[in-house]
Write a protein that holds these residues in place. Structure first.
Motif, PDB file in Angstrom:
ATOM      1  N   ALA A 187      -3.094 -28.528  20.912  1.00 22.99           N
ATOM      2  CA  ALA A 187      -3.507 -27.200  20.448  1.00 22.99           C
ATOM      3  C   ALA A 187      -5.020 -27.038  20.532  1.00 22.99           C
ATOM      4  N   ALA A 188      -5.756 -28.108  20.209  1.00 24.80           N
ATOM      5  CA  ALA A 188      -7.218 -28.039  20.293  1.00 24.80           C
ATOM      6  C   ALA A 188      -7.678 -27.801  21.727  1.00 24.80           C
ATOM      7  N   LEU A 189      -7.017 -28.454  22.693  1.00 21.75           N
ATOM      8  CA  LEU A 189      -7.399 -28.281  24.091  1.00 21.75           C
ATOM      9  C   LEU A 189      -6.976 -26.916  24.617  1.00 21.75           C
ATOM     10  N   GLU A 190      -5.916 -26.348  24.069  1.00 21.89           N
ATOM     11  CA  GLU A 190      -5.521 -25.003  24.472  1.00 21.89           C
ATOM     12  C   GLU A 190      -6.557 -23.974  24.039  1.00 21.89           C
ATOM     13  N   VAL A 191      -7.158 -24.188  22.872  1.00 22.34           N
ATOM     14  CA  VAL A 191      -8.187 -23.261  22.384  1.00 22.34           C
ATOM     15  C   VAL A 191      -9.502 -23.473  23.114  1.00 22.34           C
ATOM     16  N   GLN A 192      -9.867 -24.740  23.326  1.00 22.69           N
ATOM     17  CA  GLN A 192     -11.139 -25.075  23.964  1.00 22.69           C
ATOM     18  C   GLN A 192     -10.895 -26.257  24.910  1.00 22.69           C
ATOM     19  N   SER A 193     -10.695 -25.946  26.178  1.00 17.78           N
ATOM     20  CA  SER A 193     -10.322 -26.979  27.143  1.00 17.78           C
ATOM     21  C   SER A 193     -11.445 -27.969  27.424  1.00 17.78           C
ATOM     22  N   ASP A 194     -12.698 -27.588  27.166  1.00 18.98           N
ATOM     23  CA  ASP A 194     -13.821 -28.487  27.444  1.00 18.98           C
ATOM     24  C   ASP A 194     -14.246 -29.288  26.211  1.00 18.98           C
ATOM     25  N   ASN A 195     -13.369 -29.400  25.235  1.00 19.11           N
ATOM     26  CA  ASN A 195     -13.660 -30.194  24.040  1.00 19.11           C
ATOM     27  C   ASN A 195     -13.520 -31.672  24.396  1.00 19.11           C
ATOM     28  N   MET A 196     -14.642 -32.336  24.610  1.00 20.05           N
ATOM     29  CA  MET A 196     -14.628 -33.723  25.076  1.00 20.05           C
ATOM     30  C   MET A 196     -14.087 -34.669  24.003  1.00 20.05           C
ATOM     31  N   ASP A 197     -14.382 -34.382  22.739  1.00 23.49           N
ATOM     32  CA  ASP A 197     -13.838 -35.226  21.669  1.00 23.49           C
ATOM     33  C   ASP A 197     -12.311 -35.180  21.678  1.00 23.49           C
ATOM     34  N   ALA A 198     -11.752 -33.994  21.894  1.00 22.99           N
ATOM     35  CA  ALA A 198     -10.301 -33.864  21.931  1.00 22.99           C
ATOM     36  C   ALA A 198      -9.717 -34.588  23.147  1.00 22.99           C
ATOM     37  N   ARG A 199     -10.419 -34.546  24.273  1.00 25.02           N
ATOM     38  CA  ARG A 199      -9.930 -35.247  25.467  1.00 25.02           C
ATOM     39  C   ARG A 199      -9.906 -36.757  25.248  1.00 25.02           C
ATOM     40  N   ARG A 200     -10.960 -37.283  24.640  1.00 27.01           N
ATOM     41  CA  ARG A 200     -10.990 -38.723  24.366  1.00 27.01           C
ATOM     42  C   ARG A 200      -9.907 -39.117  23.364  1.00 27.01           C
ATOM     43  N   LYS A 201      -9.699 -38.264  22.372  1.00 28.91           N
ATOM     44  CA  LYS A 201      -8.657 -38.556  21.386  1.00 28.91           C
ATOM     45  C   LYS A 201      -7.270 -38.516  22.037  1.00 28.91           C
ATOM     46  N   TRP A 202      -7.056 -37.611  22.986  1.00 26.39           N
ATOM     47  CA  TRP A 202      -5.776 -37.551  23.688  1.00 26.39           C
ATOM     48  C   TRP A 202      -5.516 -38.846  24.454  1.00 26.39           C
ATOM     49  N   THR A 203      -6.539 -39.349  25.151  1.00 28.08           N
ATOM     50  CA  THR A 203      -6.385 -40.608  25.890  1.00 28.08           C
ATOM     51  C   THR A 203      -6.067 -41.759  24.943  1.00 28.08           C
ATOM     52  N   GLN A 204      -6.731 -41.788  23.811  1.00 36.50           N
ATOM     53  CA  GLN A 204      -6.497 -42.851  22.830  1.00 36.50           C
ATOM     54  C   GLN A 204      -5.075 -42.790  22.279  1.00 36.50           C
ATOM     55  N   LEU A 205      -4.616 -41.597  21.911  1.00 38.65           N
ATOM     56  CA  LEU A 205      -3.272 -41.447  21.369  1.00 38.65           C
ATOM     57  C   LEU A 205      -2.206 -41.751  22.419  1.00 38.65           C
ATOM     58  N   LYS A 206      -2.470 -41.376  23.675  1.00 39.41           N
ATOM     59  CA  LYS A 206      -1.519 -41.681  24.750  1.00 39.41           C
ATOM     60  C   LYS A 206      -1.374 -43.186  24.920  1.00 39.41           C
ATOM     61  N   GLN A 207      -2.469 -43.908  24.823  1.00 41.40           N
ATOM     62  CA  GLN A 207      -2.405 -45.365  24.929  1.00 41.40           C
ATOM     63  C   GLN A 207      -1.616 -45.966  23.771  1.00 41.40           C
ATOM     64  N   VAL A 208      -1.816 -45.414  22.578  1.00 41.58           N
ATOM     65  CA  VAL A 208      -1.077 -45.908  21.406  1.00 41.58           C
ATOM     66  C   VAL A 208       0.423 -45.701  21.579  1.00 41.58           C
ATOM     67  N   THR A 209       0.826 -44.519  22.061  1.00 40.48           N
ATOM     68  CA  THR A 209       2.256 -44.251  22.243  1.00 40.48           C
ATOM     69  C   THR A 209       2.854 -45.135  23.333  1.00 40.48           C
ATOM     70  N   ASP A 210       2.102 -45.383  24.410  1.00 43.60           N
ATOM     71  CA  ASP A 210       2.610 -46.253  25.475  1.00 43.60           C
ATOM     72  C   ASP A 210       2.818 -47.676  24.969  1.00 43.60           C
ATOM     73  N   GLU A 211       1.875 -48.170  24.184  1.00 44.81           N
ATOM     74  CA  GLU A 211       2.017 -49.522  23.630  1.00 44.81           C
ATOM     75  C   GLU A 211       3.192 -49.594  22.661  1.00 44.81           C
ATOM     76  N   GLN A 212       3.388 -48.540  21.882  1.00 47.54           N
ATOM     77  CA  GLN A 212       4.504 -48.524  20.931  1.00 47.54           C
ATOM     78  C   GLN A 212       5.844 -48.533  21.662  1.00 47.54           C
ATOM     79  N   ARG A 213       5.963 -47.763  22.727  1.00 46.87           N
ATOM     80  CA  ARG A 213       7.207 -47.743  23.496  1.00 46.87           C
ATOM     81  C   ARG A 213       7.462 -49.087  24.172  1.00 46.87           C
ATOM     82  N   GLN A 214       6.392 -49.736  24.638  1.00 45.36           N
ATOM     83  CA  GLN A 214       6.559 -51.038  25.262  1.00 45.36           C
ATOM     84  C   GLN A 214       7.058 -52.067  24.247  1.00 45.36           C
ATOM     85  N   ARG A 215       6.530 -52.013  23.021  1.00 45.04           N
ATOM     86  CA  ARG A 215       6.994 -52.929  21.983  1.00 45.04           C
ATOM     87  C   ARG A 215       8.464 -52.672  21.645  1.00 45.04           C
TER      88      ARG A 215
END
Length: 309
Positions: A187-215
């Motif tokens: 939702a944050a990226l939909e409002v402001q697509s150039d929000n770099m903090d939100a982009r970095r947080k998305w990458t971090q959360l995606k990595q967390v979900t991938d590791e959780q699924r692998q476990r």
């Protein structure tokens, strides 16, 4: 009597002149005071009894309805609000989030008194961060939700609205609700697509979900290996039995002379078979059976004549 009537007339004329003079010299401050008293009907009984609890200013424009700005004018309340906000920012830099949140709460009360929506939104974002750092995610989410309510929604810029979604994602992440955190970042990226903090947080959360699924995947695979089902065990045993039978048949076929077996079977079942025809050959040539000799002595047994070395 005539003199008395003249005096009464002069007195009445003097009173009329005095009333007109009083009305002409009435100050604007008196008008504001009367208007303040006319709005006392909107106040509670406690506020009417104690003038210092009145939400309205006194004749000098000072407020007494809260200890944070007791006896201060609006300009002084704004200065005190900015001071509390600055103190909270300094305390947050040193890691004292509890004290920082206390200062931001005081500043937010001042922003509400001043009806400064932009300042209130920024202070609520700071409070959301402070409560998240203290693991108080419910309070953090309450401040984020308040930004999207009707009171502040109209005053929220796209940048602040995107930041509110980001603060909400941080709170969800600390609470362990990763899917909701990713939804807030989206939702944050939909409002402001150039929000770099939100982009970095998305990458971090995606990595967390991938590791959780692998476990989870490795956990289920290990469980299937260590605890096979009854059907799988039966199928495995049947497969092993069939494999052993096939291997046995192959070994039997390799060691059996089918032609010799058929010939022997025919000889054994034939009515014309005699002893000589049942001689078998294996290894060195040997006669296992031969006709009995007529000169055999009593007590002698037939002997097999073995030819060869």
């Amino acid at each position: 009597a005539q003199a008395m009537s003249v005096c009464e007339a002069d007195s009445g004329e003097h009173l009329l002149q005095h009333a007109a003079l009083a009305h002409a010299t009435k100050s604007p401050q008196d008008d504001s005071t009367s208007s303040d008293h006319s709005s006392l009907s909107d106040l509670s009984d406690a506020e009417k009894e104690d003038p210092h609890k009145n939400r309205l200013p006194d004749a000098e424009g000072r407020y007494y309805d809260d200890g944070l700005w007791y006896g201060k004018t609006l300009a002084e309340i704004r200065d005190a609000t900015e001071h509390e906000k600055s103190m909270g920012n300094d305390l947050s830099k040193s890691g004292d989030w509890h004290a920082a949140a206390r200062c931001w709460k005081n500043a937010m009360k001042g922003a509400e008194k001043l009806e400064d929506a932009d300042l209130e939104i920024r202070l609520r974002l700071n409070l959301a961060l402070g409560y998240t750092k203290q693991q108080k995610t419910n309070k953090a989410l309450e401040h984020c939700d308040a930004i999207f309510k009707e009171k502040l929604k109209c005053s929220t810029t796209p940048h602040l609205r995107s930041k509110a979604h980001y603060r909400r994602a941080e709170a969800f992440q600390v609470a362990g609700e990763i899917e909701k955190a990713m939804a807030s970042i989206r939702a944050a990226l939909e409002v402001q697509s150039d929000n770099m903090d939100a982009r970095r947080k998305w990458t971090q959360l995606k990595q967390v979900t991938d590791e959780q699924r692998q476990r989870e995947r490795s956990l289920f695979v290990g469980k299937f290996k260590t605890e096979p089902t009854v059907e799988a065990s039966a199928a495995s045993e049947q497969s092993l039995a069939e494999q052993s039978t096939a291997e046995g048949m192959i070994a039997t076929d390799a060691l059996t002379d089918r032609t010799a077996a058929v010939r022997l079977s025919n000889l054994l079942t034939s009515t014309e078979a005699n002893a000589a025809s049942l001689n078998a050959e294996f290894g060195c040539r040997a006669n296992c059976w031969e006709p009995l000799s007529s000169q055999a002595s009593d007590g002698d047994v037939p002997t097999a004549v073995i030819d060869g070395k």
